[in-house]
Design a protein around this motif. Structure first.
Motif, short mmCIF file in Angstrom:
data_model
loop_
_atom_site.label_atom_id
_atom_site.label_comp_id
_atom_site.label_asym_id
_atom_site.label_seq_id
_atom_site.Cartn_x
_atom_site.Cartn_y
_atom_site.Cartn_z
N THR A 18 53.17 81.39 152.48
CA THR A 18 53.55 80.44 151.43
C THR A 18 53.99 81.19 150.18
OG1 THR A 18 51.95 78.86 152.29
CG2 THR A 18 52.75 78.50 150.06
N TYR A 19 53.30 82.29 149.85
CA TYR A 19 53.69 83.09 148.70
C TYR A 19 55.07 83.69 148.90
CZ TYR A 19 53.78 86.70 145.15
OH TYR A 19 54.15 87.48 144.11
N GLY A 53 54.51 90.00 148.85
CA GLY A 53 54.20 89.10 149.96
C GLY A 53 53.78 89.86 151.21
N ASN A 107 57.95 82.95 146.40
CA ASN A 107 58.13 84.14 145.59
C ASN A 107 59.46 84.19 144.82
OD1 ASN A 107 57.58 86.63 144.45
ND2 ASN A 107 58.19 87.77 146.26
N ILE A 154 48.55 81.49 153.59
CA ILE A 154 48.70 81.58 152.14
C ILE A 154 49.72 82.66 151.78
CG2 ILE A 154 47.48 82.24 150.02
CD1 ILE A 154 44.98 80.91 151.25
N ALA A 155 49.68 83.78 152.47
CA ALA A 155 50.64 84.86 152.18
C ALA A 155 52.06 84.44 152.53
CB ALA A 155 50.25 86.12 152.96
N MET A 195 50.33 91.05 150.81
CA MET A 195 49.36 89.96 151.04
C MET A 195 49.17 89.69 152.53
SD MET A 195 50.07 87.17 148.13
CE MET A 195 49.53 87.45 146.47
N ILE A 244 59.08 82.28 141.65
CA ILE A 244 58.16 82.95 140.73
C ILE A 244 58.85 84.13 140.06
CG2 ILE A 244 56.03 84.29 140.61
CD1 ILE A 244 54.93 82.55 142.84
#
Length: 115
Positions: free
Chosen positions: A23-24, A48, A28, A20-21, A51, A31
């Motif tokens: 993917t962020y 990131g 990012n 998940i991190a 995370m 975003i």
């Protein structure tokens, strides 16, 4: 030789938050551009990495707790077969082993609060 499934569960607990991190980190930049267009809010460039650090903290603590519970739990069952009156003391030992995962979760929350 009998193998425990607890380390596998701990490894999954580590792999999912790291995925998940990552993917962020991949999403990012999009975003950040949307946030700058919508307002003057500044998005931390290290969010990131924070995370990933939180995922590693929680995942490794869960892995360690899974291993500890597997070792302590099997020893506790063996001890209870010989002396059933030790149930209360042995439950405390298993609870202490599970506390390791809670400490990792607390560290992960503290890391994510700094972002």
């Amino acid at each position: 030789m009998k193998r425990s499934i607890a380390p596998l569960i701990g490894l999954i607990a580590l792999a999912v938050p790291v995925a998940i991190a990552l993917t962020y980190l991949w999403v990012n930049p999009a975003i950040a551009q949307e946030a700058e267009a919508a307002s003057a809010a500044i998005v931390s460039p290290h969010a990131g990495l924070a995370m990933i650090g939180a995922a590693i903290a929680a995942g490794l603590a869960s892995l360690g707790a899974a291993y500890a519970v597997a070792m302590v739990g099997s020893a506790a069952v063996g001890a209870m077969t010989e002396k059933p009156e030790l149930l209360g003391r042995l439950l405390i030992l298993v609870g202490l082993a599970e506390g390791i995962a809670i400490y990792g979760l607390i560290v992960a929350v503290l890391i994510l609060n700094t972002v």
